[in-house]
Design a protein around this motif. Structure first.
Motif, mmCIF file in Angstrom:
data_model
loop_
_atom_site.group_PDB
_atom_site.id
_atom_site.type_symbol
_atom_site.label_atom_id
_atom_site.label_comp_id
_atom_site.label_asym_id
_atom_site.label_seq_id
_atom_site.Cartn_x
_atom_site.Cartn_y
_atom_site.Cartn_z
ATOM 1 N N ASP A 46 0.821 -1.203 0.000
ATOM 2 C CA ASP A 46 0.000 0.000 0.000
ATOM 3 C C ASP A 46 0.862 1.264 0.000
ATOM 4 O O ASP A 46 0.510 2.261 -0.627
ATOM 5 N N ARG A 49 1.827 1.792 -3.544
ATOM 6 C CA ARG A 49 0.678 2.309 -4.308
ATOM 7 C C ARG A 49 0.506 3.813 -4.052
ATOM 8 O O ARG A 49 0.368 4.606 -4.987
ATOM 9 N N GLU A 53 0.861 6.986 -6.691
ATOM 10 C CA GLU A 53 -0.221 7.968 -6.880
ATOM 11 C C GLU A 53 0.319 9.382 -6.662
ATOM 12 O O GLU A 53 0.033 10.291 -7.438
ATOM 13 N N LYS A 58 -1.231 6.279 -11.951
ATOM 14 C CA LYS A 58 -2.440 5.559 -11.495
ATOM 15 C C LYS A 58 -2.026 4.150 -11.080
ATOM 16 O O LYS A 58 -1.445 3.412 -11.876
ATOM 17 N N ALA A 59 -2.336 3.794 -9.843
ATOM 18 C CA ALA A 59 -1.829 2.515 -9.346
ATOM 19 C C ALA A 59 -2.914 1.730 -8.633
ATOM 20 O O ALA A 59 -3.835 2.287 -8.046
ATOM 21 N N GLN A 60 -2.753 0.418 -8.684
ATOM 22 C CA GLN A 60 -3.762 -0.513 -8.180
ATOM 23 C C GLN A 60 -3.064 -1.694 -7.524
ATOM 24 O O GLN A 60 -1.974 -2.079 -7.969
ATOM 25 N N PHE A 62 -3.166 -5.678 -6.775
ATOM 26 C CA PHE A 62 -3.772 -6.934 -7.202
ATOM 27 C C PHE A 62 -3.444 -8.003 -6.179
ATOM 28 O O PHE A 62 -2.274 -8.237 -5.868
ATOM 29 N N VAL A 70 1.659 -4.623 -7.003
ATOM 30 C CA VAL A 70 1.228 -3.255 -7.291
ATOM 31 C C VAL A 70 1.494 -2.991 -8.766
ATOM 32 O O VAL A 70 2.613 -3.200 -9.246
ATOM 33 N N GLY A 72 0.981 -0.079 -11.855
ATOM 34 C CA GLY A 72 0.638 1.321 -12.122
ATOM 35 C C GLY A 72 1.024 1.711 -13.525
ATOM 36 O O GLY A 72 1.838 1.051 -14.166
ATOM 37 N N GLN A 172 -1.913 -5.815 -20.305
ATOM 38 C CA GLN A 172 -1.610 -4.670 -19.448
ATOM 39 C C GLN A 172 -0.105 -4.448 -19.300
ATOM 40 O O GLN A 172 0.363 -3.332 -19.174
#
Ligand code: BES
Ligand code: MN
Ligand code: MN
Length: 458
Positions: A46, A49, A53, A58-60, A62, A70, A72, A172
């Motif tokens: 986190d 992430r 940001e 832009k990060a997510q 999984f 992570v 992005g 991706q």
């Protein structure tokens, strides 16, 4: 070509803050091997992430069957080069704890270094790319190339769930070139680009003897001692010339090309300094090869740990119930882990001494890789490094392994720029791991320049 002047200025002005943020990252004990650190692993993911940001990426997160990944990406423009930055937020266990001069998860600045587990492997190094992107986004407002980020938490335990993730998210991850800062410079003052890595094959061997530890006076001499037998077994792995004795082990090894041997020989290698740094009485390795060749381009077999019986203070007279050896092989390109695993199991079974049961546990593996050292991407990286480090990088191979590099080639069809900002003397995997602060800042600048140089290569 966009001027990097405002970007460079931003890096200079924000360097101290970057170090503070890196410290925050290093305080998270994200040890992937230890299930007790699962919450720390999640906090580290986190943190990455949020940092992405903050850098305008832009990060997510999984979830995987293991630790989270992570992913992005910057605002993608239709044309131009797409680079994929890979890094790992997990770290090795900090043991042995009592050998640390400052606690492993309390990052400490001392003599121009930052000390902490993960300082160079790989938190400090991966952080340089996040900060370089932040500098572009907060000055120029956009990147000259498309950049994607793939940051995982299982590198130190074999990257098995990453392969699954990449198979599922192939589109991706699509890119023209991958970038990883998780290797080392050649020497202080001599930056390097690494164009080859060894692969790895890990396994465990257990010899099981009696169903419990026995009194060695009452039973000793009448039952096989698993520790004695394990010593006999593993002693057969090498001959006196340090050649691995598993039949077929060298069959697929490609011989070193004369040019490459010459290039290796041209790198100044200070054998005396190497010996004195390690505190060994002499070097030891496969006959017929130089130290650099042995480390970068020859396969090896090492026992990482052996245990069994009583290891506490004072004597204890027993015949132990079992003994274990953890073994890893370093592989070179063209050696196949599956084939070697079978050969190894056969070798162990054939050579297992009488009176014990052998249990063989194969673990993770990846193949070795050598990449094209002359690609336009390599040229771009050379220029970026020369600008930031004030010295031309040398082209090297390394003996360590980064499993994803092979996956990138096999699955995505791309080569990786291995741009190491650290030093092999930074104590990675050892107590007192560190990263030179100047290298942290130079690495960040080199990353910032790389995006500009890569934009010219399309
Ligand atoms: N960053 C290292 C690999 C490395 C370090 C390569 C220095 C070259 C120079 C990486 O984190 C690592 O430790 N890899 C493991 C891989 C294994 C656990 C699959 C290794 O090489 O032991
Ligand atoms: Mn690493
Ligand atoms: Mn490592």
């Amino acid at each position: 070509m966009t001027s990097t002047e405002p970007v460079d200025r931003f890096l200079d002005q924000n360097g101290a803050r970057f170090v503070d943020e890196l410290k925050e990252f290093l305080r998270i004990p994200s040890v992937s091997a230890d299930p007790a650190h699962k919450p720390d692993i999640e906090r580290a993911a986190d943190f990455v992430r949020r940092q992405l940001e903050q850098a305008g990426v832009k990060a997510q997160i999984f979830k995987t069957a293991g630790h989270p990944i992570v992913f992005g990406q910057t605002e993608q423009t239709a044309n131009g080069v797409t680079a994929l930055v890979y890094g790992h937020y997990d770290v090795q266990p900090p043991d042995p704890l009592d050998e640390w001069k400052s606690p492993p998860f309390e990052p400490t600045l001392r003599d121009g270094y930052i000390y902490a587990r993960g300082a160079t492997d790989d938190k400090g190094q991966l952080f340089t790319h996040i900060k370089a992107i932040e500098a572009w986004n907060k000055t120029v407002g956009k990147l000259p190339v498309n950049v994607k980020f793939l940051i995982e938490g299982e590198e130190e335990v074999g990257s098995q769930n990453l392969d699954v993730f990449l198979q599922q998210h192939k589109d991706q991850a699509k890119c023209d070139v991958a970038v990883i800062s998780d290797t080392s410079q050649y020497a202080p003052g001599t930056p390097a680009i690494t164009y080859g890595l060894r692969g790895i094959l890990c396994c465990e061997v257990v010899l099981q003897g009696p169903n419990r530890d026995l009194h060695s006076g009452i039973f000793g001499g009448a039952v096989a001692n698993p520790c004695n037998m394990l010593a006999r077994l593993v002693a057969k792995l090498h001959d006196d010339k340090q050649r691995v004795q598993i039949p077929g082990f060298y069959d697929d090894v490609l011989p070193l090309k004369p040019e490459e041997r010459r290039e290796f020989a041209q790198l100044k290698f200070d054998e005396a300094a190497f010996i004195s740094d390690l505190g060994v009485p002499a070097l030891c390795g496969e006959e017929g090869f130089t130290t650099i060749e042995r480390r970068w381009a020859r396969p090896t077999c090492d026992i990482n740990g052996m245990f069994g019986g009583y290891t506490g203070p004072g004597p204890k007279t027993i015949v132990p119930a079992r003994a274990t050896a953890k073994i890893t092989y370093r592989l070179v390109p063209n050696q196949q882990p599956e084939k070697l695993l079978a050969a190894m199991q056969k070798f162990l079974v054939t050579n297992c001494p009488p009176g014990v049961r052998l249990e063989f546990k194969p673990q993770h593996s990846c193949t070795g890789i050598v990449m094209d050292a002359t690609s336009p991407y390599m040229r771009a990286a050379r220029q970026a490094i020369a600008a930031a480090f004030g010295a031309q990088p040398v082209m090297i191979r390394e003996g360590g392994s980064i499993p994803v590099v092979t996956t990138f080639r096999d699955l995505l069809g791309v080569d990786t720029l291995l741009l190491g900002w650290g030093l092999n003397s930074d104590n990675l995997h050892s107590p007192n791991e560190r990263f030179t602060l100047a290298d942290f800042h130079r690495g960040t600048r080199a990353s910032a320049h790389l995006w500009n140089e890569l934009a010219q290569q399309h």
